[in-house]
Design a protein around this motif. Sequence first.
Motif, PDB file in Angstrom:
ATOM      1  N   LEU A   1       0.825  -1.217   0.000  1.00 38.95           N
ATOM      2  CA  LEU A   1       0.000   0.000   0.000  1.00 38.95           C
ATOM      3  C   LEU A   1       0.853   1.259   0.000  1.00 38.95           C
ATOM      4  N   GLU A   2       1.937   1.251   0.761  1.00 43.81           N
ATOM      5  CA  GLU A   2       2.836   2.410   0.771  1.00 43.81           C
ATOM      6  C   GLU A   2       3.446   2.625  -0.608  1.00 43.81           C
ATOM      7  N   THR A   3       3.902   1.541  -1.228  1.00 44.15           N
ATOM      8  CA  THR A   3       4.512   1.627  -2.556  1.00 44.15           C
ATOM      9  C   THR A   3       3.490   2.143  -3.572  1.00 44.15           C
ATOM     10  N   LEU A   4       2.296   1.584  -3.539  1.00 48.61           N
ATOM     11  CA  LEU A   4       1.246   2.009  -4.459  1.00 48.61           C
ATOM     12  C   LEU A   4       0.883   3.477  -4.233  1.00 48.61           C
ATOM     13  N   SER A   5       0.858   3.905  -2.991  1.00 48.13           N
ATOM     14  CA  SER A   5       0.557   5.306  -2.678  1.00 48.13           C
ATOM     15  C   SER A   5       1.611   6.242  -3.248  1.00 48.13           C
TER      16      SER A   5
ATOM     17  N   LYS B   1       2.855  10.466  -6.630  1.00 48.42           N
ATOM     18  CA  LYS B   1       4.067  11.133  -7.117  1.00 48.42           C
ATOM     19  C   LYS B   1       4.413  10.785  -8.568  1.00 48.42           C
ATOM     20  N   GLN B   2       3.592   9.994  -9.250  1.00 49.45           N
ATOM     21  CA  GLN B   2       3.955   9.525 -10.596  1.00 49.45           C
ATOM     22  C   GLN B   2       4.245  10.647 -11.554  1.00 49.45           C
ATOM     23  N   PRO B   3       5.153  10.398 -12.471  1.00 50.20           N
ATOM     24  CA  PRO B   3       5.924   9.175 -12.669  1.00 50.20           C
ATOM     25  C   PRO B   3       7.087   9.087 -11.687  1.00 50.20           C
ATOM     26  N   VAL B   4       7.348   7.879 -11.202  1.00 54.56           N
ATOM     27  CA  VAL B   4       8.437   7.660 -10.246  1.00 54.56           C
ATOM     28  C   VAL B   4       9.273   6.459 -10.669  1.00 54.56           C
ATOM     29  N   THR B   5      10.485   6.444 -10.181  1.00 54.82           N
ATOM     30  CA  THR B   5      11.359   5.293 -10.399  1.00 54.82           C
ATOM     31  C   THR B   5      11.394   4.472  -9.116  1.00 54.82           C
ATOM     32  N   ARG B   6      11.957   3.306  -9.212  1.00 51.05           N
ATOM     33  CA  ARG B   6      12.111   2.446  -8.039  1.00 51.05           C
ATOM     34  C   ARG B   6      12.909   3.172  -6.959  1.00 51.05           C
ATOM     35  N   SER B   7      13.963   3.863  -7.365  1.00 50.32           N
ATOM     36  CA  SER B   7      14.793   4.585  -6.402  1.00 50.32           C
ATOM     37  C   SER B   7      14.018   5.723  -5.732  1.00 50.32           C
ATOM     38  N   ASP B   8      13.108   6.385  -6.483  1.00 53.39           N
ATOM     39  CA  ASP B   8      12.260   7.428  -5.883  1.00 53.39           C
ATOM     40  C   ASP B   8      11.393   6.830  -4.773  1.00 53.39           C
ATOM     41  N   ILE B   9      10.835   5.649  -5.036  1.00 52.38           N
ATOM     42  CA  ILE B   9       9.979   4.979  -4.048  1.00 52.38           C
ATOM     43  C   ILE B   9      10.795   4.637  -2.807  1.00 52.38           C
ATOM     44  N   GLU B  10      11.986   4.098  -3.019  1.00 51.18           N
ATOM     45  CA  GLU B  10      12.853   3.741  -1.890  1.00 51.18           C
ATOM     46  C   GLU B  10      13.224   4.972  -1.073  1.00 51.18           C
ATOM     47  N   HIS B  11      13.472   6.087  -1.755  1.00 50.50           N
ATOM     48  CA  HIS B  11      13.815   7.329  -1.059  1.00 50.50           C
ATOM     49  C   HIS B  11      12.646   7.803  -0.195  1.00 50.50           C
ATOM     50  N   VAL B  12      11.439   7.786  -0.736  1.00 49.73           N
ATOM     51  CA  VAL B  12      10.267   8.249   0.016  1.00 49.73           C
ATOM     52  C   VAL B  12       9.974   7.320   1.187  1.00 49.73           C
ATOM     53  N   ARG B  13      10.026   6.016   0.936  1.00 45.74           N
ATOM     54  CA  ARG B  13       9.692   5.044   1.987  1.00 45.74           C
ATOM     55  C   ARG B  13      10.833   4.840   2.979  1.00 45.74           C
ATOM     56  N   GLY B  14      12.065   5.114   2.557  1.00 46.02           N
ATOM     57  CA  GLY B  14      13.201   4.966   3.460  1.00 46.02           C
ATOM     58  C   GLY B  14      13.672   3.532   3.625  1.00 46.02           C
ATOM     59  N   VAL B  15      13.202   2.631   2.772  1.00 45.13           N
ATOM     60  CA  VAL B  15      13.613   1.226   2.824  1.00 45.13           C
ATOM     61  C   VAL B  15      13.791   0.713   1.396  1.00 45.13           C
ATOM     62  N   THR B  16      14.520  -0.392   1.277  1.00 40.49           N
ATOM     63  CA  THR B  16      14.705  -1.022  -0.030  1.00 40.49           C
ATOM     64  C   THR B  16      13.379  -1.619  -0.483  1.00 40.49           C
ATOM     65  N   LEU B  17      13.073  -1.437  -1.752  1.00 39.70           N
ATOM     66  CA  LEU B  17      11.811  -1.928  -2.305  1.00 39.70           C
ATOM     67  C   LEU B  17      11.968  -3.369  -2.764  1.00 39.70           C
ATOM     68  N   SER B  18      11.122  -4.222  -2.259  1.00 38.73           N
ATOM     69  CA  SER B  18      11.127  -5.633  -2.634  1.00 38.73           C
ATOM     70  C   SER B  18      10.606  -5.801  -4.061  1.00 38.73           C
ATOM     71  N   SER B  19      11.304  -6.621  -4.841  1.00 42.88           N
ATOM     72  CA  SER B  19      10.858  -6.915  -6.207  1.00 42.88           C
ATOM     73  C   SER B  19       9.500  -7.601  -6.194  1.00 42.88           C
ATOM     74  N   ASN B  20       9.234  -8.347  -5.131  1.00 47.27           N
ATOM     75  CA  ASN B  20       7.957  -9.051  -5.007  1.00 47.27           C
ATOM     76  C   ASN B  20       6.779  -8.066  -4.966  1.00 47.27           C
ATOM     77  N   ILE B  21       6.962  -6.943  -4.302  1.00 47.19           N
ATOM     78  CA  ILE B  21       5.885  -5.938  -4.217  1.00 47.19           C
ATOM     79  C   ILE B  21       5.602  -5.369  -5.594  1.00 47.19           C
ATOM     80  N   LEU B  22       6.639  -4.999  -6.308  1.00 44.16           N
ATOM     81  CA  LEU B  22       6.431  -4.484  -7.662  1.00 44.16           C
ATOM     82  C   LEU B  22       5.777  -5.543  -8.548  1.00 44.16           C
ATOM     83  N   ARG B  23       6.210  -6.786  -8.428  1.00 40.56           N
ATOM     84  CA  ARG B  23       5.635  -7.869  -9.235  1.00 40.56           C
ATOM     85  C   ARG B  23       4.133  -8.008  -8.942  1.00 40.56           C
ATOM     86  N   GLN B  24       3.761  -7.930  -7.664  1.00 38.85           N
ATOM     87  CA  GLN B  24       2.339  -8.021  -7.309  1.00 38.85           C
ATOM     88  C   GLN B  24       1.539  -6.887  -7.953  1.00 38.85           C
ATOM     89  N   LEU B  25       2.097  -5.683  -7.923  1.00 35.23           N
ATOM     90  CA  LEU B  25       1.399  -4.535  -8.505  1.00 35.23           C
ATOM     91  C   LEU B  25       1.286  -4.665 -10.020  1.00 35.23           C
TER      92      LEU B  25
END
Length: 181
Positions: A96-100, A105-129
Amino acid sequence: MTDTQHLHLAEMSKHIEVLLHASEAPLTAHNLKKHLSVSSKDLKQALALLQQRLDTGVLSLHETASGYRLQIADSYSGLIQRVFPQRQERLSQALLETLSVIAYKQPVTRSDIEHVRGVTLSSNILRQLFDKGWIEEKGYKETLGRPALLHTTPQFLDAFGLNHLDELPPMPDMAAIKALS
């Protein structure tokens, strides 16, 4: 409106209802006009008449980004969740945080998401989306490595009952939320 016009619109509203019941996906106004050979004005009136008729039952007419669909009225969601608990889909906090982040903020990159969330983004989350069809890649950022730009899709809007991204609730003030902690 004459009695003949009203009967015509009443019959048209029933045809719309039949098409929406039979369709696996929302139907756009364009598709409805084409299949029923009607004007925009008549379609609008027939949709209003259908909504009036549905207001006394358990279904409602709902317009999303992909078109019109019939859905069970919100007042029955508790019953559905109680009887069909497997229908409840649990979305993780990280998803939900990643989707938010993507939606707001779109368009965003994976690194933008990691910067906002403050944690490494799991590939599994992106795959689910991606698997849900809620996000897609549209272009690349003109920086080192040319990372993909992520956007939400019409399926995302449909899943959350939205017509446009501007219908998203206002973004919360994160500083105020952190101050409450």
